[in-house]
Design a protein around this motif. Sequence first.
Motif, PDB file in Angstrom:
ATOM      1  N   ALA A   1       0.829  -1.206   0.000  1.00 44.59           N
ATOM      2  CA  ALA A   1       0.000   0.000   0.000  1.00 44.59           C
ATOM      3  C   ALA A   1       0.865   1.258   0.000  1.00 44.59           C
ATOM      4  CB  ALA A   1      -0.928  -0.006   1.215  1.00 44.59           C
ATOM      5  N   ALA A   2       1.928   1.253   0.786  1.00 47.03           N
ATOM      6  CA  ALA A   2       2.810   2.424   0.839  1.00 47.03           C
ATOM      7  C   ALA A   2       3.489   2.652  -0.511  1.00 47.03           C
ATOM      8  CB  ALA A   2       3.857   2.252   1.936  1.00 47.03           C
TER       9      ALA A   2
ATOM     10  N   ILE B   1       3.100   6.020  -2.794  1.00 47.53           N
ATOM     11  CA  ILE B   1       4.272   6.784  -3.232  1.00 47.53           C
ATOM     12  C   ILE B   1       4.322   6.839  -4.757  1.00 47.53           C
ATOM     13  CG2 ILE B   1       6.802   6.859  -3.241  1.00 47.53           C
ATOM     14  CD1 ILE B   1       6.614   5.431  -0.440  1.00 47.53           C
ATOM     15  N   ALA B   2       4.049   5.706  -5.411  1.00 47.17           N
ATOM     16  CA  ALA B   2       4.055   5.673  -6.878  1.00 47.17           C
ATOM     17  C   ALA B   2       2.989   6.597  -7.452  1.00 47.17           C
ATOM     18  CB  ALA B   2       3.855   4.235  -7.373  1.00 47.17           C
ATOM     19  N   ARG B   3       1.800   6.590  -6.877  1.00 46.62           N
ATOM     20  CA  ARG B   3       0.738   7.492  -7.359  1.00 46.62           C
ATOM     21  C   ARG B   3       1.133   8.954  -7.164  1.00 46.62           C
ATOM     22  NH1 ARG B   3      -2.181   3.188  -5.876  1.00 46.62           N
ATOM     23  NH2 ARG B   3      -2.451   3.757  -3.708  1.00 46.62           N
TER      24      ARG B   3
ATOM     25  N   GLU C   1      -0.872  -0.319 -16.164  1.00 48.37           N
ATOM     26  CA  GLU C   1      -1.937  -1.184 -15.664  1.00 48.37           C
ATOM     27  C   GLU C   1      -1.362  -2.304 -14.793  1.00 48.37           C
ATOM     28  OE1 GLU C   1      -1.487  -0.389 -18.906  1.00 48.37           O
ATOM     29  OE2 GLU C   1      -3.111   1.054 -19.124  1.00 48.37           O
ATOM     30  N   GLY C   2      -0.235  -2.863 -15.210  1.00 54.67           N
ATOM     31  CA  GLY C   2       0.412  -3.920 -14.435  1.00 54.67           C
ATOM     32  C   GLY C   2       0.890  -3.410 -13.083  1.00 54.67           C
ATOM     33  N   LEU C   3       1.377  -2.182 -13.075  1.00 53.78           N
ATOM     34  CA  LEU C   3       1.826  -1.581 -11.818  1.00 53.78           C
ATOM     35  C   LEU C   3       0.639  -1.345 -10.892  1.00 53.78           C
ATOM     36  CD1 LEU C   3       4.159  -0.468 -10.143  1.00 53.78           C
ATOM     37  CD2 LEU C   3       3.843   1.726 -11.307  1.00 53.78           C
TER      38      LEU C   3
ATOM     39  N   LEU D   1       0.188  -3.331  -7.226  1.00 55.43           N
ATOM     40  CA  LEU D   1       0.173  -2.564  -5.981  1.00 55.43           C
ATOM     41  C   LEU D   1      -1.226  -2.354  -5.412  1.00 55.43           C
ATOM     42  CD1 LEU D   1       2.930   0.083  -6.816  1.00 55.43           C
ATOM     43  CD2 LEU D   1       3.163  -2.101  -5.597  1.00 55.43           C
ATOM     44  N   SER D   2      -2.223  -2.990  -6.023  1.00 54.03           N
ATOM     45  CA  SER D   2      -3.592  -2.865  -5.519  1.00 54.03           C
ATOM     46  C   SER D   2      -3.755  -3.702  -4.254  1.00 54.03           C
ATOM     47  CB  SER D   2      -4.587  -3.349  -6.581  1.00 54.03           C
ATOM     48  OG  SER D   2      -4.547  -4.761  -6.685  1.00 54.03           O
ATOM     49  N   ALA D   3      -4.849  -3.494  -3.556  1.00 55.01           N
ATOM     50  CA  ALA D   3      -5.134  -4.253  -2.332  1.00 55.01           C
ATOM     51  C   ALA D   3      -5.231  -5.747  -2.620  1.00 55.01           C
ATOM     52  CB  ALA D   3      -6.419  -3.745  -1.689  1.00 55.01           C
TER      53      ALA D   3
END
Length: 74
Positions: free
Chosen positions: A20-21, A25-27, A43-45, A49-51
């Motif tokens: 989640a962190a 940070i990426a967003r 999309e892969g990223l 990194l999704s829940a």
Amino acid sequence: MAYLNASLDDDPGDGSLIRAALGDIARARGMSRVSRAAGMSREGLYRALSAEGNPEFATVMRVMRALGLQLRAA
């Protein structure tokens, strides 16, 4: 960096807080830019990194490197 360190300290052992962190940070830095630097699709990223994501360790390391972060043992 303090946010990621706190996530490393508080993670329950399943990587959920770390994932989640890294996503937050990426967003904040721009998913398109981070995904290009990590050598993956945007999309892969998002998916990794999704829940519901379960990224491989290599993916976590590529994302951290793309964010200019390093994993260290203490």
